[in-house]
Write a protein that holds these residues in place. Structure first.
Motif, PDB file in Angstrom:
ATOM      1  N   LEU A  23       0.825  -1.207   0.000  1.00 37.54           N
ATOM      2  CA  LEU A  23       0.000   0.000   0.000  1.00 37.54           C
ATOM      3  C   LEU A  23       0.857   1.255   0.000  1.00 37.54           C
ATOM      4  O   LEU A  23       0.573   2.211  -0.718  1.00 37.54           O
ATOM      5  N   PHE A  27       1.044   3.923  -3.055  1.00 33.23           N
ATOM      6  CA  PHE A  27       0.681   5.319  -2.787  1.00 33.23           C
ATOM      7  C   PHE A  27       1.737   6.262  -3.353  1.00 33.23           C
ATOM      8  O   PHE A  27       1.423   7.256  -4.002  1.00 33.23           O
ATOM      9  N   THR A  53      -4.363   1.912  -9.475  1.00 32.73           N
ATOM     10  CA  THR A  53      -3.984   2.200  -8.091  1.00 32.73           C
ATOM     11  C   THR A  53      -5.151   2.816  -7.329  1.00 32.73           C
ATOM     12  O   THR A  53      -5.364   2.502  -6.155  1.00 32.73           O
ATOM     13  N   GLN A  54      -5.935   3.659  -7.996  1.00 32.11           N
ATOM     14  CA  GLN A  54      -7.109   4.237  -7.336  1.00 32.11           C
ATOM     15  C   GLN A  54      -8.142   3.159  -7.025  1.00 32.11           C
ATOM     16  O   GLN A  54      -8.699   3.115  -5.918  1.00 32.11           O
ATOM     17  N   TYR A  57      -6.975   0.894  -4.123  1.00 39.50           N
ATOM     18  CA  TYR A  57      -7.162   1.513  -2.810  1.00 39.50           C
ATOM     19  C   TYR A  57      -8.622   1.457  -2.369  1.00 39.50           C
ATOM     20  O   TYR A  57      -8.917   1.184  -1.200  1.00 39.50           O
ATOM     21  N   TRP A  60      -9.373  -2.176  -1.392  1.00 39.42           N
ATOM     22  CA  TRP A  60      -8.731  -2.519  -0.128  1.00 39.42           C
ATOM     23  C   TRP A  60      -9.462  -1.867   1.036  1.00 39.42           C
ATOM     24  O   TRP A  60      -9.746  -2.519   2.047  1.00 39.42           O
TER      25      TRP A  60
END
Length: 71
Positions: A23, A27, A53-54, A57, A60
């Motif tokens: 993570l 980020f 990646t967005q 996130y 998650w």
């Protein structure tokens, strides 16, 4: 029996640490892609990574929230 429980506990801690590192790295990669996006147009691969990646996130965070609420 105690040794098995200890081993399972260590493996769970290693798993949590690896998720945290992933993570954190993603980020910083997202921040770098956002900086590049301001300077120039992103390539197709960079756009896909920017979006993934967005989404990762959000997935998650949603799954972590469900885990917390289920306890």
């Amino acid at each position: 029996m105690l040794k098995e429980l200890f081993l399972i506990n260590v493996l769970e801690n290693i798993n949590e640490l690896s998720v945290l590192l992933l993570l954190l790295c993603s980020f910083f990669y997202y921040i770098q892609l956002r900086k590049i996006k301001r300077e120039r147009k992103l390539t197709t691969l960079e756009i896909s990574m920017y979006i993934l990646t967005q989404v990762a996130y959000l997935l998650w965070a949603g799954s972590y929230l469900l885990i917390i609420l289920s306890k």
